[in-house]
Design a protein around this motif. Sequence first.
Motif, PDB file in Angstrom:
ATOM      1  N   MET A  97     -13.963 -10.702  -8.646  1.00  0.00           N
ATOM      2  CA  MET A  97     -12.605 -10.837  -8.120  1.00  0.00           C
ATOM      3  C   MET A  97     -12.077  -9.468  -7.692  1.00  0.00           C
ATOM      4  O   MET A  97     -12.153  -8.508  -8.462  1.00  0.00           O
ATOM      5  CB  MET A  97     -11.731 -11.395  -9.241  1.00  0.00           C
ATOM      6  N   ASP A  98     -11.572  -9.396  -6.470  1.00  0.00           N
ATOM      7  CA  ASP A  98     -10.844  -8.209  -6.022  1.00  0.00           C
ATOM      8  C   ASP A  98      -9.409  -8.374  -6.518  1.00  0.00           C
ATOM      9  O   ASP A  98      -8.648  -9.195  -5.996  1.00  0.00           O
ATOM     10  CB  ASP A  98     -10.907  -8.116  -4.494  1.00  0.00           C
ATOM     11  N   ASN A  99      -9.049  -7.596  -7.540  1.00  0.00           N
ATOM     12  CA  ASN A  99      -7.767  -7.778  -8.236  1.00  0.00           C
ATOM     13  C   ASN A  99      -6.735  -6.719  -7.829  1.00  0.00           C
ATOM     14  O   ASN A  99      -5.802  -6.447  -8.580  1.00  0.00           O
ATOM     15  CB  ASN A  99      -8.012  -7.728  -9.759  1.00  0.00           C
ATOM     16  N   HIS A 151     -11.309  -3.036  -7.893  1.00  0.00           N
ATOM     17  CA  HIS A 151      -9.973  -2.610  -7.472  1.00  0.00           C
ATOM     18  C   HIS A 151     -10.077  -1.588  -6.366  1.00  0.00           C
ATOM     19  O   HIS A 151     -10.926  -0.703  -6.413  1.00  0.00           O
ATOM     20  CB  HIS A 151      -9.232  -1.924  -8.634  1.00  0.00           C
ATOM     21  N   SER A 152      -9.158  -1.696  -5.419  1.00  0.00           N
ATOM     22  CA  SER A 152      -8.821  -0.534  -4.623  1.00  0.00           C
ATOM     23  C   SER A 152      -7.734   0.176  -5.407  1.00  0.00           C
ATOM     24  O   SER A 152      -6.571  -0.248  -5.400  1.00  0.00           O
ATOM     25  CB  SER A 152      -8.309  -0.926  -3.242  1.00  0.00           C
ATOM     26  N   ALA A 153      -8.096   1.249  -6.106  1.00  0.00           N
ATOM     27  CA  ALA A 153      -7.108   1.992  -6.895  1.00  0.00           C
ATOM     28  C   ALA A 153      -6.224   2.849  -5.996  1.00  0.00           C
ATOM     29  O   ALA A 153      -5.271   3.469  -6.462  1.00  0.00           O
ATOM     30  CB  ALA A 153      -7.816   2.859  -7.936  1.00  0.00           C
ATOM     31  N   SER A 154      -6.553   2.872  -4.685  1.00  0.00           N
ATOM     32  CA  SER A 154      -5.712   3.575  -3.704  1.00  0.00           C
ATOM     33  C   SER A 154      -4.338   2.924  -3.604  1.00  0.00           C
ATOM     34  O   SER A 154      -3.411   3.532  -3.082  1.00  0.00           O
ATOM     35  CB  SER A 154      -6.359   3.526  -2.318  1.00  0.00           C
ATOM     36  N   LYS A 155      -4.231   1.673  -4.026  1.00  0.00           N
ATOM     37  CA  LYS A 155      -2.993   0.903  -3.848  1.00  0.00           C
ATOM     38  C   LYS A 155      -2.099   1.082  -5.079  1.00  0.00           C
ATOM     39  O   LYS A 155      -1.728   2.194  -5.385  1.00  0.00           O
ATOM     40  CB  LYS A 155      -3.350  -0.558  -3.564  1.00  0.00           C
ATOM     41  N   TYR A 156      -1.806  -0.005  -5.807  1.00  0.00           N
ATOM     42  CA  TYR A 156      -0.835   0.128  -6.902  1.00  0.00           C
ATOM     43  C   TYR A 156      -1.304   1.027  -8.041  1.00  0.00           C
ATOM     44  O   TYR A 156      -0.496   1.682  -8.691  1.00  0.00           O
ATOM     45  CB  TYR A 156      -0.508  -1.234  -7.500  1.00  0.00           C
ATOM     46  N   SER A 163     -13.613   5.069  -3.450  1.00  0.00           N
ATOM     47  CA  SER A 163     -12.682   4.219  -2.709  1.00  0.00           C
ATOM     48  C   SER A 163     -12.888   2.781  -3.172  1.00  0.00           C
ATOM     49  O   SER A 163     -13.869   2.472  -3.850  1.00  0.00           O
ATOM     50  CB  SER A 163     -12.920   4.308  -1.193  1.00  0.00           C
ATOM     51  N   GLY A 164     -11.978   1.914  -2.772  1.00  0.00           N
ATOM     52  CA  GLY A 164     -12.160   0.490  -3.061  1.00  0.00           C
ATOM     53  C   GLY A 164     -13.420  -0.035  -2.393  1.00  0.00           C
ATOM     54  O   GLY A 164     -14.186  -0.804  -2.981  1.00  0.00           O
ATOM     55  N   MET A 165     -13.670   0.398  -1.143  1.00  0.00           N
ATOM     56  CA  MET A 165     -14.873  -0.065  -0.450  1.00  0.00           C
ATOM     57  C   MET A 165     -16.140   0.462  -1.117  1.00  0.00           C
ATOM     58  O   MET A 165     -17.173  -0.223  -1.125  1.00  0.00           O
ATOM     59  CB  MET A 165     -14.841   0.339   1.034  1.00  0.00           C
ATOM     60  N   ALA A 166     -16.086   1.666  -1.682  1.00  0.00           N
ATOM     61  CA  ALA A 166     -17.249   2.179  -2.423  1.00  0.00           C
ATOM     62  C   ALA A 166     -17.501   1.288  -3.634  1.00  0.00           C
ATOM     63  O   ALA A 166     -18.660   1.003  -3.981  1.00  0.00           O
ATOM     64  CB  ALA A 166     -17.027   3.621  -2.852  1.00  0.00           C
ATOM     65  N   SER A 180      -2.972   0.589   4.442  1.00  0.00           N
ATOM     66  CA  SER A 180      -2.814   0.720   3.007  1.00  0.00           C
ATOM     67  C   SER A 180      -1.515   0.050   2.543  1.00  0.00           C
ATOM     68  O   SER A 180      -0.813  -0.588   3.339  1.00  0.00           O
ATOM     69  CB  SER A 180      -2.870   2.180   2.563  1.00  0.00           C
ATOM     70  N   TRP A 181      -1.205   0.131   1.273  1.00  0.00           N
ATOM     71  CA  TRP A 181      -0.018  -0.484   0.682  1.00  0.00           C
ATOM     72  C   TRP A 181       0.045  -0.060  -0.780  1.00  0.00           C
ATOM     73  O   TRP A 181      -0.844   0.630  -1.263  1.00  0.00           O
ATOM     74  CB  TRP A 181      -0.054  -2.014   0.803  1.00  0.00           C
ATOM     75  N   GLY A 182       1.108  -0.472  -1.480  1.00  0.00           N
ATOM     76  CA  GLY A 182       1.166  -0.231  -2.923  1.00  0.00           C
ATOM     77  C   GLY A 182       1.760   1.107  -3.306  1.00  0.00           C
ATOM     78  O   GLY A 182       1.707   1.480  -4.471  1.00  0.00           O
TER      79      GLY A 182
HETATM   80  C1  LIG Z   1      -7.427  -1.535   0.572  1.00  0.00           C
HETATM   81  C2  LIG Z   1      -8.184  -2.643  -0.003  1.00  0.00           C
HETATM   82  C3  LIG Z   1      -9.540  -2.515  -0.311  1.00  0.00           C
HETATM   83  C4  LIG Z   1     -10.328  -1.267   0.029  1.00  0.00           C
HETATM   84  O1  LIG Z   1      -9.923  -0.193  -0.725  1.00  0.00           O
HETATM   85  P1  LIG Z   1     -10.041   1.339  -0.222  1.00  0.00           P
HETATM   86  O2  LIG Z   1      -9.590   2.102  -1.389  1.00  0.00           O
HETATM   87  O3  LIG Z   1      -9.127   1.446   0.979  1.00  0.00           O
HETATM   88  O4  LIG Z   1     -11.457   1.561   0.148  1.00  0.00           O
HETATM   89  C5  LIG Z   1     -10.176  -3.563  -0.934  1.00  0.00           C
HETATM   90  N1  LIG Z   1      -9.524  -4.711  -1.217  1.00  0.00           N
HETATM   91  C6  LIG Z   1      -8.229  -4.880  -0.913  1.00  0.00           C
HETATM   92  C7  LIG Z   1      -7.569  -6.168  -1.263  1.00  0.00           C
HETATM   93  C8  LIG Z   1      -7.515  -3.868  -0.290  1.00  0.00           C
HETATM   94  O5  LIG Z   1      -6.237  -4.045   0.043  1.00  0.00           O
END
Ligand SMILES: *Cc1c(COP(=O)(O)O)cnc(C)c1O
Length: 398
Positions: free
Chosen positions: A188-190, A210-215, A92-95, A345-347
Amino acid sequence: MPIHPADIALCLAPDAGPGPMGGDDTAGSVPVTVPLIQTSYFAFPTFRALVEGLTAEHRHHVYSRGRNPTVEAAERKLAALERGEACVCLGSGMAAISAVFLGLLEAGDHVLFVNHVYGPTLELAAHLRRFGIEHDVVLDGSADAVEAALRPRTRLVWLESPGTMLFRVVDVAAIAEAARTRGALTCMDNSWSTPLFQKPLQAGADIVVHSASKYLAGHSDVVAGAVISRAELLERIFHRSLMLNGGVLGPFDAWLLLRGLRTLPVRMVRHEEDAIRVARFLEGHPAVARVHHPGMVGRGGTARDAPPGDLRGWSGLFSFELRRATFDAVATVIDALERFRIGVSWGGVESQVLSPEREDGAGLAARGLPHGLIRLSIGLEGADPLIEDLGRALGRLL
Ligand SMILES: *Cc1c(COP(=O)(O)O)cnc(C)c1O
């Protein structure tokens, strides 16, 4: 600036790595997608070979909590897109974010957060106080303000630009430079820009998450994260964080991420264009006090000529403030929307809506956020039906 042609080619290619991907077809044919290697561990020909593999698990296929070929294909692609040496994907992004903190920080270190940062990232930082890691937040992202907030023990400067919820842009290059001269790393969180619209490593940052869960995955069907950096920093993150916390990305999720990446360039162009059209509409609406889109410079629907700083484009996530800045007004508008999914979430390909507003009004001031804020993720439905939907929903407040 349009998306870099090399990036489009990278996204479309099945694999950014060298050579064909296996297969012993004598006519030389190869698959056009990356093989899904859904295995938990790898069998070695001899015990000696296994022992050899165990001495360097970051280089060998031993166990899929470490390396897995399908996950590696996603990592190669993301590293190439960010112009980084290497990438580690996580579950996950948080991981990914916690892997950076736990891999690179120790008791006594200080982290400086710049701009509005994703909420759970700050919650994790608060949790790390119990382990002797301190932090501060500076919402003013000017290089002077950052310089003033740096401490002798600042090991990491953590940035989001555009920032979470209000989408303010900061000067990544100036901040990374200030951090470097004081011996701190910049991360940087990109997630917002994706590597297509911004490459923080080229602006001087040391690490990108990156949170690759998004875009990046882009279809609301995967939770995934990534860290891109120099091989030396990533090796530390691999051994100290990934292998020990075990927050790995599964091969199938990596495969879905790879599939998502292949349409990233067309998706981002469409998200960008339609979000600007929707933002312009909102700027002119009497129920709206303000639009927070980095491409808007003021009321009247004016867009900037070019994205600021290192940005090549604006993605489809932005927010706006209602003139009637109450929980009830926010709920009225959100509930009246028919084409936006209500959720976190989003993207994704579908438009989505969220607000940080709570009934007791709590929490916003501490985060530096205004009341009446609504965040939109513009999907791929086309701007016209979304504008019509928003016009109808906002009409309830007039
Ligand atoms: C969602 C998000 C995260 C966390 O990502 P997960 O995949 O949900 O763990 C981190 N940074 C930003 C900017 C996010 O929008």
